[in-house]
Motif scaffolding. Structure first.
Motif, PDB file in Angstrom:
ATOM      1  N   LEU A  83       0.835  -1.212   0.000  1.00 30.98           N
ATOM      2  CA  LEU A  83       0.000   0.000   0.000  1.00 30.98           C
ATOM      3  C   LEU A  83       0.866   1.257   0.000  1.00 30.98           C
ATOM      4  O   LEU A  83       0.584   2.234  -0.690  1.00 30.98           O
ATOM      5  CB  LEU A  83      -0.958   0.004   1.200  1.00 30.98           C
ATOM      6  CG  LEU A  83      -1.924   1.192   1.264  1.00 30.98           C
ATOM      7  CD1 LEU A  83      -2.814   1.259   0.031  1.00 30.98           C
ATOM      8  CD2 LEU A  83      -2.790   1.145   2.520  1.00 30.98           C
TER       9      LEU A  83
ATOM     10  N   GLN B 164       3.507   5.814  -5.529  1.00 24.02           N
ATOM     11  CA  GLN B 164       3.444   5.870  -6.989  1.00 24.02           C
ATOM     12  C   GLN B 164       2.292   6.741  -7.477  1.00 24.02           C
ATOM     13  O   GLN B 164       2.319   7.234  -8.590  1.00 24.02           O
ATOM     14  CB  GLN B 164       3.318   4.456  -7.563  1.00 24.02           C
ATOM     15  CG  GLN B 164       4.639   3.697  -7.466  1.00 24.02           C
ATOM     16  CD  GLN B 164       4.542   2.290  -8.009  1.00 24.02           C
ATOM     17  OE1 GLN B 164       3.496   1.666  -7.980  1.00 24.02           O
ATOM     18  NE2 GLN B 164       5.652   1.777  -8.504  1.00 24.02           N
TER      19      GLN B 164
ATOM     20  N   ARG C 138       2.143   1.803  -3.382  1.00 21.35           N
ATOM     21  CA  ARG C 138       1.044   2.240  -4.239  1.00 21.35           C
ATOM     22  C   ARG C 138       0.752   3.732  -4.040  1.00 21.35           C
ATOM     23  O   ARG C 138       0.550   4.477  -4.998  1.00 21.35           O
ATOM     24  CB  ARG C 138      -0.188   1.400  -3.904  1.00 21.35           C
ATOM     25  CG  ARG C 138      -1.406   1.828  -4.649  1.00 21.35           C
ATOM     26  CD  ARG C 138      -2.585   0.966  -4.235  1.00 21.35           C
ATOM     27  NE  ARG C 138      -3.802   1.707  -4.497  1.00 21.35           N
ATOM     28  CZ  ARG C 138      -5.017   1.254  -4.247  1.00 21.35           C
ATOM     29  NH1 ARG C 138      -5.181   0.060  -3.746  1.00 21.35           N
ATOM     30  NH2 ARG C 138      -6.068   1.976  -4.514  1.00 21.35           N
ATOM     31  N   VAL C 139       0.746   4.130  -2.760  1.00 23.75           N
ATOM     32  CA  VAL C 139       0.488   5.540  -2.456  1.00 23.75           C
ATOM     33  C   VAL C 139       1.592   6.412  -3.047  1.00 23.75           C
ATOM     34  O   VAL C 139       1.326   7.427  -3.690  1.00 23.75           O
ATOM     35  CB  VAL C 139       0.374   5.745  -0.928  1.00 23.75           C
ATOM     36  CG1 VAL C 139       0.445   7.208  -0.564  1.00 23.75           C
ATOM     37  CG2 VAL C 139      -0.914   5.131  -0.407  1.00 23.75           C
TER      38      VAL C 139
END
Lengths: 202, 257
Positions: free
Chosen positions: B62, B68, B65-66
């Motif tokens: 996560l 990116q 992901r954040v």
């Protein structure tokens, strides 16, 4: 207002250090609100993207966690609640106890009172010896709605109005739900405290 | 204020939420040692709760992901195209917009991506009443069940010849992709949306159609029209027997939405 960042790189670096440190708290709240891991991840990402955009408005040294949790809250209310897979509803049991609390007096005695902590207070006791596991266990015994408002209030630090906005219930309901949740906890924690008290004396 | 009233309100009192009665409660707490003690214990309970509470661990990945999803240094890259924001209202859509960043395929070229899309187009084989689950790891009964997934809004075409067969979130070349399947007569036309990350379309020939730019390619009997818009790839895939102009027409109509 903080000074402007030298460049995007500097802003990003600072953001990673200051804001990303609260990823866990942010996800935890998002999960409790959306009740769905996929939505929670989306909500977290939306939150951080938004937070990054407004990061220049964040006052360094103030509570970043609380700033982020408020962004989670606003994003949830504005963009996620409509599509929440499990709409927040008032359950029958709660409707019943809330109604009983509206009675002039004595009505709430069936849902517990502050007797436990009261006795402890009279005896000059403390909760110091209660173990974290016991506190966590006590929290686990609450029903979902009570636990939800309690955590939003005590862990996330939202005001009653904010909690009400989040759960979609009137402030009065939040107030009584919290009061009931604490009442139950008082009883349990006082029992634990007394148990430890006895043990330490023996 | 009497002790009993104070006890009833101690919860709101320690939360600073008593409003009108706050002063009264305060005065009582000053004059009554037992109630002051009760309030102190209540506060202690709040603190103990905060200390004992264990937040849920966020899923692995996560954080990445954040990171990116944050705009990269340099030119600002928008995460979601207006089309997505406008049309893909529900959760699935947000997931879609945000997820594809998860997996980057190092060195994935346009051809690889083309092939993956085409394989996917093939996998979404026709079954009576809808589309059949593809074999990608993300396939999920809830997205299919031979029905249109109500959670995903789709492009609409005024043209009555083309009809919607199904919608799904799938995984293509390791990233999540929205698949929207239409049929025109007996021909299947698939629309895909995916994150552009690391896929270079530069090698595909570019065409200008009604003043818009598209990349086109044919591969193993299939035809693809691809373009990107604000960080997303949009593709239309059909058999090569479908005229390029028809695909471009649909692409243009989609782009206009």
């Amino acid at each position: 207002m903080r000074p402007q960042f030298k460049d995007e790189g500097e802003k990003r670096k600072e953001f990673e250090t200051v804001a990303l440190a609260h990823l866990k708290a942010t996800y935890d709240l998002a999960l409790r609100l959306t009740r769905n891991p996929a939505d929670a991840e989306d909500l977290v990402q939306d939150t951080f993207v938004r937070a990054f955009r407004f990061f220049h408005q964040f006052e360094p040294g103030t509570n970043c966690r609380s700033w982020l949790l408020r962004i989670v809250k606003n994003t949830f209310i504005n963009e996620y609640r409509r599509r929440a897979r499990q709409p927040v509803t008032m359950e029958y049991d709660e409707a019943r106890t809330t109604a009983s609390e509206r009675r002039p007096s004595g009505g709430s005695s069936t849902t517990g009172d502050s007797a436990g902590l009261n006795d402890l207070a009279s005896a000059g006791g403390s909760l110091d010896q209660v173990l974290d596991e016991e506190v966590a266990h006590a929290l686990g015994t609450l029903n979902d709605d009570q636990r939800q408002v309690l955590v939003l209030s005590d862990i996330d630090g939202f005001s009653y109005q904010e909690v009400a906005d989040l759960v979609g219930a009137p402030v009065g309901t939040v107030r009584s739900r919290l009061s009931r949740a604490r009442s139950t906890l008082r009883g349990l924690l006082s029992d634990y405290a007394r148990k430890h008290g006895l043990q330490s004396r023996s | 204020m009497k002790c009993q009233e104070f006890e009833e309100r101690v919860s709101a009192y320690v939360d600073g939420e008593l409003e009108a009665q706050a002063a009264e409660a305060e005065a009582h707490a000053v004059s009554c040692a037992r109630c002051a003690r009760l309030a102190a214990l209540e506060k202690q309970m709040k603190q103990r709760l905060a200390a004992a509470y264990t937040p849920v661990e966020p899923p692995v990945g996560l954080r990445r992901r954040v990171l990116q999803a944050l705009p990269a240094a340099g030119p600002v890259r928008s995460l979601a195209s207006p089309w997505i924001r406008r049309t893909w209202i529900p959760a699935t859509a947000a997931a879609l917009v945000l997820i594809a960043v998860l997996v980057a395929l190092p060195g994935a070229g346009a051809r690889d991506f083309d092939r993956a899309l085409i394989e996917h187009h093939q996998a979404l084989a026709e079954t009576p009443g809808g589309i059949k689950p593809c074999t990608c790891p993300l396939r999920s009964k809830k997205f299919f069940q031979g029905k249109i997934n109500a959670e995903i809004s789709v492009p609409s075409f005024p043209d009555k010849k083309i009809s919607l067969k199904g919608v799904a979130l799938c995984r293509v070349s390791g990233r999540k992709v929205a698949c929207i399947v239409f049929e025109e007569g007996k021909s299947r036309i698939s629309f895909f949306i995916t994150e552009r990350a690391n896929i270079s379309l530069e090698k595909l020939p570019e065409v200008v159609f009604k003043q818009r730019f598209f990349r086109v390619s044919t591969y193993e009997g299939f035809r693809t029209v691809i373009w990107n818009h604000r960080g997303q790839n949009y593709s239309v895939v059909a058999k090569e027997s479908m005229p390029q102009e028809r695909l471009l027409d649909l692409a243009l109509a989609w782009q206009a939405q």
